[in-house]
Write an enzyme that holds these catalytic residues in place. Structure first.
Site, PDB file in Angstrom:
ATOM      1  N   TYR A  61      56.434  33.243  23.740  1.00  0.00           N
ATOM      2  CA  TYR A  61      55.437  34.324  23.708  1.00  0.00           C
ATOM      3  C   TYR A  61      55.992  35.621  24.289  1.00  0.00           C
ATOM      4  CZ  TYR A  61      51.197  36.997  24.645  1.00  0.00           C
ATOM      5  OH  TYR A  61      50.242  37.991  24.693  1.00  0.00           O
ATOM      6  N   GLY A  68      48.681  38.420  22.178  1.00  0.00           N
ATOM      7  CA  GLY A  68      47.260  38.140  22.027  1.00  0.00           C
ATOM      8  C   GLY A  68      46.985  37.259  20.828  1.00  0.00           C
ATOM      9  N   HIS A  91      49.865  50.907  24.414  1.00  0.00           N
ATOM     10  CA  HIS A  91      49.076  50.784  25.641  1.00  0.00           C
ATOM     11  C   HIS A  91      49.024  52.078  26.454  1.00  0.00           C
ATOM     12  CE1 HIS A  91      49.278  46.482  24.829  1.00  0.00           C
ATOM     13  NE2 HIS A  91      48.329  46.326  25.720  1.00  0.00           N
ATOM     14  N   ASN A 205      53.315  44.239  32.777  1.00  0.00           N
ATOM     15  CA  ASN A 205      52.552  43.043  33.149  1.00  0.00           C
ATOM     16  C   ASN A 205      52.425  42.956  34.670  1.00  0.00           C
ATOM     17  OD1 ASN A 205      51.119  40.717  32.808  1.00  0.00           O
ATOM     18  ND2 ASN A 205      52.904  39.411  32.522  1.00  0.00           N
ATOM     19  N   ARG A 310      32.124  53.961  76.915  1.00  0.00           N
ATOM     20  CA  ARG A 310      32.559  52.634  77.340  1.00  0.00           C
ATOM     21  C   ARG A 310      32.705  51.650  76.161  1.00  0.00           C
ATOM     22  NH1 ARG A 310      26.977  52.378  78.883  1.00  0.00           N
ATOM     23  NH2 ARG A 310      25.911  50.477  78.152  1.00  0.00           N
TER      24      ARG A 310
END
Length: 314
Positions: A61, A68, A91, A205, A310
């Site tokens: 892959y 996809g 992208h 990725n 305090r």
């Protein structure tokens, strides 16, 4: 991050030891980076695995298949490099104003740090170009909006890669503006990346966009916390308060590490005792070490200070 903290130059990335403080330091562009010898070896070994897969035409892959829904589509050898380039271009769909130069540096450094682990199959040649780009402040135009969150910072990382391919826009440190990426690379003697098998996927990725922002936020918050303690100590002294409420034994009674750290900082600022004593130490505070201004207050007769003084550590 302490302003006195020193970082080596070049700063060595190995994919394991980078801290948020160091990454924030790298954002200013005053330090160059390189990879550790061990990281270079890991990167080279990982690349051999990718080259072997391509040579044997083993279906894997993202190397010689589509992405996809197209995972079952075989990519011919002559199209493998083009597939990776198209992945970056497709992208690069972010919108909005560009990241600041400092945040883009963090994004690039953090991506290089991930690749330095030698798990992605990136080539050494590609990483060397990325290192050169960082060290020369040749920074891609990365829009602020477009990440898909936990599924990955695909759009920002694609824009980061796009400029390194000589496409889109890139920050030119000479002119101080964004210009054509190919022109900027040529002007600074930096070759554009020519992606090979798996490298486009390796470039995008990850979640370094979110990681860089988180590192900046954590580091700046820590700096603000230290500054708040300094302001608190000055306020306590100027308003003639007593540091009795900062006694370690009081704060040890509660299981809050931050409270103990804050109280110790204030104790150290108000006294001459700056030892590396652990915040949880139950050693009583030595009031003889306090400043002359504090001693002049005549605090001995005061029962306690107002709540705002305090309870600063709490």
């Amino acid at each position: 991050m302490s302003h006195s903290q020193q970082f080596p130059n070049p700063f060595i990335l190995d994919g394991e030891t980078l801290t948020p403080e160091a990454l924030y330091h790298l954002s200013f562009g005053t330090t160059t980076i390189d990879l550790s010898p061990d990281s270079w070896q890991k990167v080279a070994a990982s690349r051999k695995t990718i080259d072997s897969i391509v040579a044997q035409n083993i279906p894997v892959y993202g190397i010689n298949t589509g992405f996809g829904n197209f995972a079952n589509v075989s990519i011919p050898p002559e199209k493998i490099d083009e597939l990776q380039r198209r992945l970056i271009v497709s992208h690069s769909a972010g919108v909005g104003q560009p990241l600041s130069v400092e945040r883009t540096r963090m994004l690039l450094a953090l991506r290089i740090n991930v690749l330095a682990r030698g798990r992605s199959g990136i080539r050494c040649e590609t990483l060397k170009i990325m290192l050169t780009a960082f060290n020369k402040s040749l920074l891609s135009y990365v829009p602020e909006q477009g990440t898909v969150g936990a599924s990955g910072d695909l759009a920002p990382l694609a824009h980061l890669a796009l400029g390194l391919l000589g496409m889109g826009k890139m920050w030119n440190p000479t002119s101080g503006t964004y210009e054509d990426a190919a022109k900027v690379l040529r002007e600074h003697d930096c070759e554009p990346i020519e992606l090979k098998a798996k490298e486009g996927l390796a470039m995008i990725n990850g979640t370094q966009f979110m990681g860089a922002f988180a590192s900046e936020a954590v580091t700046r918050a820590a700096m603000l916390a230290k500054q708040a303690d300094i302001i608190g100590a000055l306020t306590l002294e100027c308003l003639q308060g007593t540091p009795r409420a900062m006694d370690a034994r009081i704060h040890e009674a509660r299981p809050h590490p931050g409270q103990n750290i804050s109280a110790k900082r204030i104790r150290d600022l108000l006294t001459s005792n700056n030892s590396e004593q652990k915040p949880s130490s139950v050693t009583p505070m030595n009031f003889d070490d306090c400043s002359e201004l504090f001693k002049s207050h005549g605090y001995q007769g005061r029962i306690q200070d107002p709540y705002t003084l305090r309870c600063i550590p709490q």
